[in-house]
Design an enzyme around this catalytic site. Structure first.
Site, PDB file in Angstrom:
ATOM      1  NE  ARG A 139      -2.866   0.285   3.388  1.00 21.09           N
ATOM      2  CZ  ARG A 139      -2.470   0.949   4.485  1.00 21.09           C
ATOM      3  NH1 ARG A 139      -2.298   2.244   4.452  1.00 21.09           N
ATOM      4  NH2 ARG A 139      -2.243   0.304   5.619  1.00 21.09           N
TER       5      ARG A 139
ATOM      6  CE  LYS B 241     -11.529   7.346 -19.110  1.00 16.24           C
ATOM      7  NZ  LYS B 241     -11.462   7.327 -17.676  1.00 16.24           N
TER       8      LYS B 241
ATOM      9  CG  ASP C 273      -8.184  15.174 -15.313  1.00 15.66           C
ATOM     10  OD1 ASP C 273      -7.518  14.650 -16.226  1.00 15.66           O
ATOM     11  OD2 ASP C 273      -9.148  14.599 -14.769  1.00 15.66           O
TER      12      ASP C 273
ATOM     13  CE1 TYR D 219     -15.921  10.997 -15.965  1.00 17.53           C
ATOM     14  CE2 TYR D 219     -14.793  11.180 -13.854  1.00 17.53           C
ATOM     15  CZ  TYR D 219     -15.567  10.457 -14.746  1.00 17.53           C
ATOM     16  OH  TYR D 219     -15.973   9.191 -14.414  1.00 17.53           O
TER      17      TYR D 219
END
Ligand SMILES: Cc1ncc(COP(=O)(O)O)c(C=O)c1O
Length: 390
Positions: A56, A206, A181, A109
């Site tokens: 993690r 993406k 972004d 978005y």
């Protein structure tokens, strides 16, 4: 030591690979690392650049991806996350607290817009929306508790281009952290840190991975102190990326420059044809002279991206007919993969927004988004034109 079979099964020998090295980054499919020295172990958990200890916190395959993207973006380091929203949330939740103020671009978005609504309604963060290309409006919006400016290089889905140099310079001057972004543009078209951004976020789902087989995200940092702060928070939030997803993304990154060229060229081909079609009212692609961001895009970007949106003259009914009629393009969520995908933002990616918010984003009932793939452009146009006339 002579060990019994049960113990040997748990501790098999590992090959010694000194003398040669793997050509591609191996997948370190382990959740933990063993130490010889307890002090090194303790240190590893307290910083992002210590030894590898627990999955993690850090993993070599994940680190390879973080370094690769940080390098392409011109940042000092990155933090890979389990999804693009994981990266968006690490940045926003890691930087904002109750009573703080966020200035966000009007058109974003849908998932990010929904999260910003949550921040406002449940976490006591106040929000002001401004146009992403209006540094004066940003300056006027800034208050004493303004901590973050949030932008998208190319906004989803209408491709508004943010004035990164103007907005990020104003943010720096006013002591506000700018978060951009860059999912739509990728570092092939824009490197926001070169324009003054502090943090870049990506949905690596993406273009970065590029083959519709990964969900992932990443933050890239201009500044080491903010990297350490957001890393600490990402570890607490548990937004960690998985080694296999990171490995697939690393593989995708190797062809990102080639794929982006083709995505952009195909988008240009379709945008030009769509703009001349009688069933189409408006095409939203910033490489077309009529687009509101055309001039800014031409200044800031070497090409204009692989996603376009368009409004059908016949509104929602025409949109629904079109999406049922496409054959080669797939009716599906997401973007940035090799296949061409179509969708209806008002009922999918931006479905949580009210009618008023949809209007603020400029999304109409008849707006269709096409994430243009890398197929032959004439095959794509044949499909779209039969769907438009059918
Ligand atoms: C611009 C943008 N940012 C962030 C996200 C969220 O990414 P993910 O779906 O990987 O969580 C998306 C997803 O569509 C996106 O288009």
């Amino acid at each position: 030591m002579s060990l019994r079979r049960e113990t040997r099964a748990v501790h098999p020998p590992q090959p010694d690979i000194t003398g040669s090295r793997p050509i591609t980054m191996p997948i370190y499919q382990t959740s933990g690392f063993a130490f010889d020295d307890p002090a090194v172990f303790a240190d590893a958990l307290s910083r992002p650049d210590g030894a590898f200890a627990y999955g993690r916190y850090a993993n070599p395959t994940v680190r390879a991806l973080e370094s690769a993207v940080a390098d392409l973006e011109g940042g000092v380091a990155g933090i890979a996350t389990g999804s693009g929203m994981g990266a968006v949330n690490c940045a926003l939740l890691g930087l904002l607290g109750p009573g703080d103020h966020l200035v966000a671009q009007k058109s974003l978005y849908g998932g990010t817009a929904a999260m910003i609504n949550e921040l406002a309604e449940r976490f006591g963060v106040s929000v002001t929306y401004v146009s992403g290309d209006d540094p004066d409006a940003f300056r006027a919006a800034v208050r004493s508790r303004t901590r973050v400016l949030y932008l998208e290089t190319l906004s989803n889905p209408l491709n508004h281009v943010a004035d990164l140099p103007g907005m990020c310079a104003a943010a720096r001057e006013l002591g506000v952290v700018s978060v951009v972004d860059n999912t739509y543009a990728t570092p092939m078209l824009c490197r926001p840190i070169e324009h003054g951004a502090d943090i870049v976020v990506h949905s690596t789902t993406k273009y970065m991975s590029g083959h519709t087989d990964v969900v992932g995200g990443l933050t890239v940092h201009a500044d080491e102190e903010l990297w350490r702060r957001v890393w600490r928070f990402s570890v607490e939030l548990g937004a960690t990326a998985d080694p296999f997803a990171s490995w697939l993304t690393l593989r995708g990154l190797q062809t990102l420059p080639l794929r982006m060229e083709r995505h952009c060229a195909n988008a240009r081909h379709l945008a030009t044809r769509l703009a001349a079609h009688p069933a189409v009212a408006e095409v939203h692609w910033p490489g077309l002279p009529g687009h509101p961001s055309y001039e800014l895009a031409a200044k800031l970007l070497p090409d204009f991206g692989g996603v376009l949106a368009f409004d059908l003259a016949g509104g929602r009914a025409a949109g629904e007919r079109f999406m049922k009629a496409v054959r080669l393009a797939l009716l599906a969520p997401s973007l940035g993969g090799v296949e061409t995908l179509v969708m209806h933002p008002a009922t999918t990616s931006h479905r949580t927004l009210s009618a008023e918010e949809l209007a603020r984003h400029g999304i109409g009932e008849g707006t269709v988004r096409i994430a243009v793939g890398i197929e032959h452009p004439e095959d794509l146009w044949a499909d779209l034109s039969q769907a438009l006339t059918g």
